[in-house]
Design an enzyme around this catalytic site. Structure first.
Site, PDB file in Angstrom:
ATOM      1  N   GLU A  98       0.837  -1.208   0.000  1.00  0.00           N
ATOM      2  CA  GLU A  98       0.000   0.000   0.000  1.00  0.00           C
ATOM      3  C   GLU A  98       0.859   1.239   0.000  1.00  0.00           C
ATOM      4  O   GLU A  98       1.966   1.239   0.554  1.00  0.00           O
ATOM      5  CB  GLU A  98      -0.861   0.036   1.262  1.00  0.00           C
ATOM      6  N   ASP A  99       0.342   2.317  -0.559  1.00  0.00           N
ATOM      7  CA  ASP A  99       1.067   3.582  -0.544  1.00  0.00           C
ATOM      8  C   ASP A  99       1.061   4.218   0.846  1.00  0.00           C
ATOM      9  O   ASP A  99       2.096   4.557   1.391  1.00  0.00           O
ATOM     10  CB  ASP A  99       0.498   4.553  -1.593  1.00  0.00           C
ATOM     11  N   PHE A 151      -1.497  16.142   4.188  1.00  0.00           N
ATOM     12  CA  PHE A 151      -1.876  15.401   2.986  1.00  0.00           C
ATOM     13  C   PHE A 151      -0.697  15.441   2.030  1.00  0.00           C
ATOM     14  O   PHE A 151      -0.169  16.509   1.726  1.00  0.00           O
ATOM     15  CB  PHE A 151      -3.122  16.009   2.340  1.00  0.00           C
ATOM     16  N   ARG A 164       1.113  12.393  -9.278  1.00  0.00           N
ATOM     17  CA  ARG A 164       1.640  11.048  -9.005  1.00  0.00           C
ATOM     18  C   ARG A 164       3.076  10.901  -9.494  1.00  0.00           C
ATOM     19  O   ARG A 164       3.831  10.098  -8.982  1.00  0.00           O
ATOM     20  CB  ARG A 164       0.781   9.986  -9.709  1.00  0.00           C
TER      21      ARG A 164
HETATM   22  P1  IMP Z   1      -7.441   5.220   4.905  1.00  0.00           P
HETATM   23  O1  IMP Z   1      -8.566   4.286   4.579  1.00  0.00           O
HETATM   24  O2  IMP Z   1      -7.956   6.453   5.634  1.00  0.00           O
HETATM   25  O3  IMP Z   1      -6.304   4.565   5.648  1.00  0.00           O
HETATM   26  O4  IMP Z   1      -6.914   5.809   3.549  1.00  0.00           O
HETATM   27  C1  IMP Z   1      -6.059   5.118   2.727  1.00  0.00           C
HETATM   28  C2  IMP Z   1      -6.112   5.639   1.317  1.00  0.00           C
HETATM   29  O5  IMP Z   1      -6.449   7.038   1.269  1.00  0.00           O
HETATM   30  C3  IMP Z   1      -4.738   5.511   0.689  1.00  0.00           C
HETATM   31  O6  IMP Z   1      -4.573   4.250   0.050  1.00  0.00           O
HETATM   32  C4  IMP Z   1      -4.717   6.681  -0.268  1.00  0.00           C
HETATM   33  O7  IMP Z   1      -5.307   6.294  -1.494  1.00  0.00           O
HETATM   34  C5  IMP Z   1      -5.599   7.732   0.395  1.00  0.00           C
HETATM   35  N1  IMP Z   1      -4.790   8.689   1.181  1.00  0.00           N
HETATM   36  C6  IMP Z   1      -4.749   8.829   2.531  1.00  0.00           C
HETATM   37  N2  IMP Z   1      -3.917   9.820   2.894  1.00  0.00           N
HETATM   38  C7  IMP Z   1      -3.394  10.298   1.749  1.00  0.00           C
HETATM   39  C8  IMP Z   1      -2.436  11.343   1.461  1.00  0.00           C
HETATM   40  O8  IMP Z   1      -1.877  12.025   2.342  1.00  0.00           O
HETATM   41  N3  IMP Z   1      -2.167  11.548   0.136  1.00  0.00           N
HETATM   42  C9  IMP Z   1      -2.724  10.817  -0.866  1.00  0.00           C
HETATM   43  N4  IMP Z   1      -3.617   9.841  -0.644  1.00  0.00           N
HETATM   44  C10 IMP Z   1      -3.955   9.582   0.651  1.00  0.00           C
END
Ligand code: IMP
Length: 174
Positions: A98-99, A151, A164
């Site tokens: 995961e990113d 963010f 990206r």
């Molecule tokens: P979560 O479900 O809140 O943990 O969010 C995870 C997903 O939200 C990641 O796989 C990203 O696609 C997106 N995301 C969360 N924070 C960021 C950020 O700071 N930049 C870009 N995408 C984010």
């Protein structure tokens, strides 16, 4: 976007060092096994591509694509699969790539989805662990970099599909 609207927080070199460290650790931990890396699209595409090329163990690749309802910078927690994995994961050693993990809701959803496919093991590798909005407890087996808040964009991460391609990771200044 103009330069003043983003601030560099991790250079390409910072990231490369962590990717190398993670790949070495994964190669040791999965010694003698074959791992299936599941990249979470789209954000993990660069991380996965760099990580897999540093592994010294046999690896297979697949992808999953998720959509979450929400704004550009905040997930609603309502997640669905738009593209599922194609490989049969039954009895396989599976590593999610995961990113970024933010609230953790995406990871919880994906773990449950993949566990239903009966892998032999399921672990999680994430480039960025952002803790500010974490609302669930999840095991992150491999973590590249930590981030308190903000963010971020670049190295695969987007804001409304832009940025990206940036080689480093930047905090978006809003
Ligand atoms: P979560 O479900 O809140 O943990 O969010 C995870 C997903 O939200 C990641 O796989 C990203 O696609 C997106 N995301 C969360 N924070 C960021 C950020 O700071 N930049 C870009 N995408 C984010």
């Amino acid at each position: 976007m103009d330069q003043s609207e983003k601030r560099l927080i991790f250079t390409a070199e910072d990231i490369a060092r962590q990717v190398q460290r993670l790949a070495s650790q994964i190669s040791v931990d999965y010694q003698g096994k074959e791992v299936v890396l599941i990249g979470v699209l789209k954000g993990a595409f660069i991380f996965l591509a760099d990580l897999v090329r540093q592994l010294s163990i046999p690896a297979q690749l697949d992808f999953v694509r998720l959509a979450s309802y929400g704004t550009a910078t905040e997930s609603s927690g309502k997640i669905r699969i738009t593209t599922d994995v194609e490989l049969d994961l039954k009895g396989r050693h599976v590593l999610i790539v995961e990113d970024i993990v933010d609230s953790g809701l995406t990871t919880v959803f994906l773990r449950e989805h993949l566990l239903a496919k009966n892998p032999r093991s399921l672990k999680m590798c994430v480039l960025l662990d952002k803790r500010e909005r974490r609302s669930v407890s999840i095991p992150l087996d491999y973590v590249g970099l930590h981030l308190d808040k903000g963010f971020v964009i670049g190295y695969g991460l987007d804001c409304n599909e832009a940025h990206r391609q940036l080689p480093g990771i930047y905090e978006l200044i809003v």
